[in-house]
Design an enzyme around this catalytic site. Structure first.
Site, short mmCIF file in Angstrom:
data_model
loop_
_atom_site.label_atom_id
_atom_site.label_comp_id
_atom_site.label_asym_id
_atom_site.label_seq_id
_atom_site.Cartn_x
_atom_site.Cartn_y
_atom_site.Cartn_z
CE LYS A 80 -0.27 -0.32 4.99
NZ LYS A 80 -1.01 -0.91 6.09
CE1 TYR A 102 12.11 32.76 1.17
CE2 TYR A 102 12.37 30.36 1.27
CZ TYR A 102 12.10 31.52 0.54
OH TYR A 102 11.82 31.44 -0.78
#
Ligand SMILES: *Cc1c(COP(=O)(O)O)cnc(C)c1O
Length: 817
Positions: free
Chosen positions: A488, A712
């Site tokens: 999965k 940043y």
């Protein structure tokens, strides 16, 4: 060489049944390989996961006529009237006896190499060095096992001057048998380490076992600096010629000094009272260890220092594996960095078939000249042509003066440069392309132009490690216990088709996916294994039926909707898998709903219960063990109730990976393996191998002055001057922003580099002030130095989330040995 099946039976003291005059040239034990039936003997081997005897009928239909089989298997010999059988007690033993007999027909030095690490490298290097003026034969790749060794001996050419054979063991008792096949005249012991330690009580026991290989040898080469090794070898083999190497002065070949320069390292050596120096193109101790053995062995075999100087400078780190990459125009590239010779070409073509065939791609080989002693261009080219015909390769592109002269035509090029000058990407469409060139042809330039966008941040998935982990888990289970492999969520982030294909080869019984579309994708790629969909959406049922995907049924609503879809589409007796909720409180029928469930199921014969299962909420932690037992006893009660009510039995399963590790006696009829096969253990079990490595590189280096800021929000502010490296991986790739400002680190050249400032969307910056580094150097984000489990701990999460967060834009690269 051609033998008859009668000869093989006589050599192995086995019974012959059927036709004895059949001729044999090739030996095959893996029924999945493309088999050329003519003059092939198939060796039926039983392993924990597979039984070769099951394929005899199919292979006979395909034209195979010779078989080595075991006497306790029921085989209808009367039916196979055109075949010949060697009937023995154990096929592997039989193979070894045959190899031992073939070995006796050689009267040349047989050099056997064993050790924990470095066997293959030492074998390849020694071969390279000896090959400069002798004809040599060696085991291909790392064919060093109980089966690999006899096969290697089978494949040796008759007219060689030296045979170099690698031997590996993983269990006590194995070496004695391999030793008997090889009967070496010379023994080389490479580094002794922890590899394959799990089955040995101590390093001494493993060493003693390895040394058994050298019983017949007259000369032994080893590392004298290792005291354990030195003591054991000198004690056990005092009467043999013992030649050691290392830094210590008692060694026969002493390493005095190493001078490291840009282009390589110069080793100052002392051998038979003479000092000399040799330059090798490496800088690391492990390579020095390996090359010392090569020098020692070559000197003893009579090579001169001059010859060694010349050959050793050409050694290159060995690319032992095949790399599979997405190519342009729906092509698949299989890059083989291994040297170009006929044997390894044949093996690589088998991999090309294995990797490329499922996708329905046509097959192409890009090959350089094969610089092989003893054969004319015309001879080896004929062998290549024959091989390509047998393996179904439709296009050959030849590069190099020899191929250019024999092939002519538009697919022949004088040199790699000539190929690149005329390169037209459009001439490659939906092909599986094997790229195989001798090193001097620098075929990496060719893979570069054929490769789809070259993102340099890649997640590498080691398919051998994955296969190892599946086998390892299987070894904990009873032979009859079925195995469902969970694929999965893009196989926990590692890929879809590639992983499912490997699991199909490993003969798992079921695959498990989360949603129907994951299952459909696998079906479209040609996966035929039964697939269970754990979270089926109600509107996906018509498609699921068309694609033969089996639903987990966890509620009356699902049951009702599925039954309607089945009836509407006119199916009958369709399998379903009932989920019982025993305490997880997620999906599933509660125990008190089971009698009503039985009522519904008994009303219709359109569905049948193929399996019943439950999921454990805390199988990985001892604090929950009482709760886990409670879940299991509730589950057993539910199974009895369903079994009695339905009047037939079904597959019962409860354990996930941690469950298998901690509650193996509760394996029932099947287990569901997930994270464990991707290399993460609940018990930190070191027998599991690392499957995934997330790699990037240093794209820029920059000096930042004290007081300046990085990134940043100007978060990265530091009091000292600093060298920072920019790495092209950011939170959009799955590099979590929580790792900002020193929380996380990456590994560069073996050292930790902490994250500086905030992680950006596509990039991050790290502190490399104390690391020898240059632009372009590799960066490990997780892998063998920084494990997924360790990274998960830093991020206060679990390994599952780390793996599944790596975004799809990070290219997956599959490697196999
Ligand atoms: C994911 C899953 C598994 C596998 O769990 P692991 O812990 O990864 O081994 C097993 N069963 C079910 C129902 C699952 O959803």
């Amino acid at each position: 060489m051609i033998y008859t099946i009668q000869q093989l039976a006589a050599w192995s003291n086995a019974e012959l049944r059927g036709i004895g005059t059949l001729e044999i040239e090739r030996l095959v034990y893996d029924s999945r390989k493309t088999i050329i039936p003519e003059k092939t003997v198939f060796v039926a081997i039983k392993s924990s996961s597979n039984n070769g005897h099951d394929y005899i009928y199919e292979l006979y239909q395909k034209g195979v006529r010779c078989f080595i089989v075991e006497s306790d298997q029921s085989i209808d010999y009367g039916y196979y009237s055109e075949a010949g059988f060697v009937v023995c007690d154990n096929s592997n033993d039989c193979l070894q006896k045959i190899a031992a007999e073939i070995r006796q027909s050689f009267n040349i030095p047989f050099i056997a190499i064993t050790g924990s690490n470095g066997k293959t490298i030492v074998k390849e290097w020694l071969n390279k060095v000896l090959e400069s003026n002798h004809k040599t034969g060696r085991s291909p790749r790392s064919y060093n096992s109980q089966i690999g060794v006899p096969l290697s001996i089978w494949m040796l050419a008759k007219d060689i001057d030296y045979a170099i054979v690698e031997a590996g063991i993983s269990q006590p008792g194995e070496m004695e048998r391999i030793a008997h096949c090889i009967k070496p005249t010379h023994g080389v012991l490479t580094n002794l380490g922890q590899a394959h330690q799990e089955n040995f009580q101590s390093l001494q026991q493993k060493l003693d076992e390895k040394l058994l290989l050298f019983q017949s040898a007259h000369t032994i080469f080893y590392h004298g600096d290792n005291e354990l090794v030195n003591a054991s070898v000198t004690k056990q083999y005092a009467h043999k010629k013992l030649l050691s190497c290392g830094y210590k002065s008692h060694n026969s070949l002493q390493l005095l000094v190493v001078k490291k320069e840009e282009s390589g390292s110069t080793l100052e050596l002392l051998w038979q009272q003479t000092k000399f120096s040799i330059t090798v193109p490496f800088h690391d101790e492990i390579s020095f260890d390996n090359v010392l053995l090569v020098i020692l062995c070559a000197l003893d075999l009579g090579m001169t220092v001059e010859q060694l100087r010349r050959e050793l400078l050409l050694l290159a780190p060995m690319a032992m594996r095949l790399e599979q990459k997405e190519g342009i125009n729906n092509c698949l590239l299989i890059d083989d960095g291994y040297s170009a010779d006929l044997t390894s070409l044949e093996l690589a073509l088998d991999s090309l078939n294995q990797m490329g065939s499922k996708r329905g791609l046509s097959k192409t080989l890009i090959l350089s000249d094969i610089v092989q002693s003893g054969k004319t261009t015309h001879e080896w080219y004929q062998s290549v042509v024959k091989l390509l015909e047998e393996k179904g390769v439709s296009k050959l592109i030849g590069i190099g003066p020899q191929l250019h002269s024999v092939m002519k035509g538009e697919n022949a090029f004088e040199s790699t440069d000539a190929f690149l000058r005329e390169f037209d990407g459009n001439s490659f469409q939906s092909e599986a392309i094997l790229i195989k060139g001798a090193r001097q042809f620098t075929f990496e330039q060719i893979s570069a132009v054929l490769e789809l966008q070259r993102h340099k941040t890649v997640m590498e998935i080691n398919l051998n490690a994955l296969a190892h982990n599946v086998k390892y888990f299987r070894s904990k289970l009873l032979p009859e216990t079925k195995l469902l492999a969970m694929v999965k969520a893009f196989s926990y982030g590692t890929g879809s088709f590639e992983i499912a294909n490997l699991l199909a080869h490993q003969k798992v019984d079921y695959l498990g996916v989360a949603f129907a579309d994951e299952g459909i994708e696998l079906r479209k790629a040609g996966i035929t294994l039964p697939i269970i969909v754990m979270n089926p959406e109600l509107n996906s049922f018509p498609l699921m039926l068309d694609y033969e995907l089996e639903p987990e049924v966890y509620s009356f609503e699902v049951l009702d909707a599925y039954l309607k879809a089945v009836q509407r589409q006119g199916y009958s007796r369709v399998p379903i898998h009932i989920k019982v909720d025993t305490g997880m409180n997620r999906l599933g029928f509660l125990p008190d709903e089971l009698s009503r469930l039985l009522e519904v199921l008994k009303q219709s014969s359109d569905l049948y219960v193929s399996s019943v299962f439950t999921h454990l909420a805390g199988s990985d932690e001892a604090v929950h063990d009482k709760f886990t037992s409670q879940q299991l006893s509730r589950f057993n009660a539910a199974c009895s109730q369903l079994n009695n009510g339905l009047g037939y039995s079904f597959i019962r399963h409860a354990l996930n990976s941690a469950g298998i590790e901690r509650f193996v006696d509760q394996q029932m009829d099947m287990v569901r393996l997930g994270i464990g096969m991707y290399g993460v253990s609940a018990l930190a079990d070191e027998n599991l191998q690392q499957v995934t490595t997330l790699r990037s590189y240093v794209s820029q280096l920059k000096t930042v002055k004290a007081g300046e800021t990085v990134g940043y929000s100007r978060k990265g502010k530091y009091a000292k001057d600093m060298l920072i490296g920019v790495i092209p991986i950011g939170y959009a790739d799955g590099f979590n922003r929580q790792l900002s400002n020193g929380v996380g680190h990456v590994i560069i050249n073996g050292r930790k580099a902490s994250v500086v400032g905030n992680v950006c969307m596509d990039m991050c910056m790290v502190d490399v002030s104390n690391i020898p580094v240059k632009e372009g150097d590799e960066v490990e984000v997780f892998g063998s130095h920084l494990t997924i489990s360790a990274l998960a701990k830093t991020l206060k999460t679990i390994p599952y989330e780390i793996l599944t967060s790596i975004s799809r834009r990070v290219k997956r690269v599959y490697v196999m040995e």
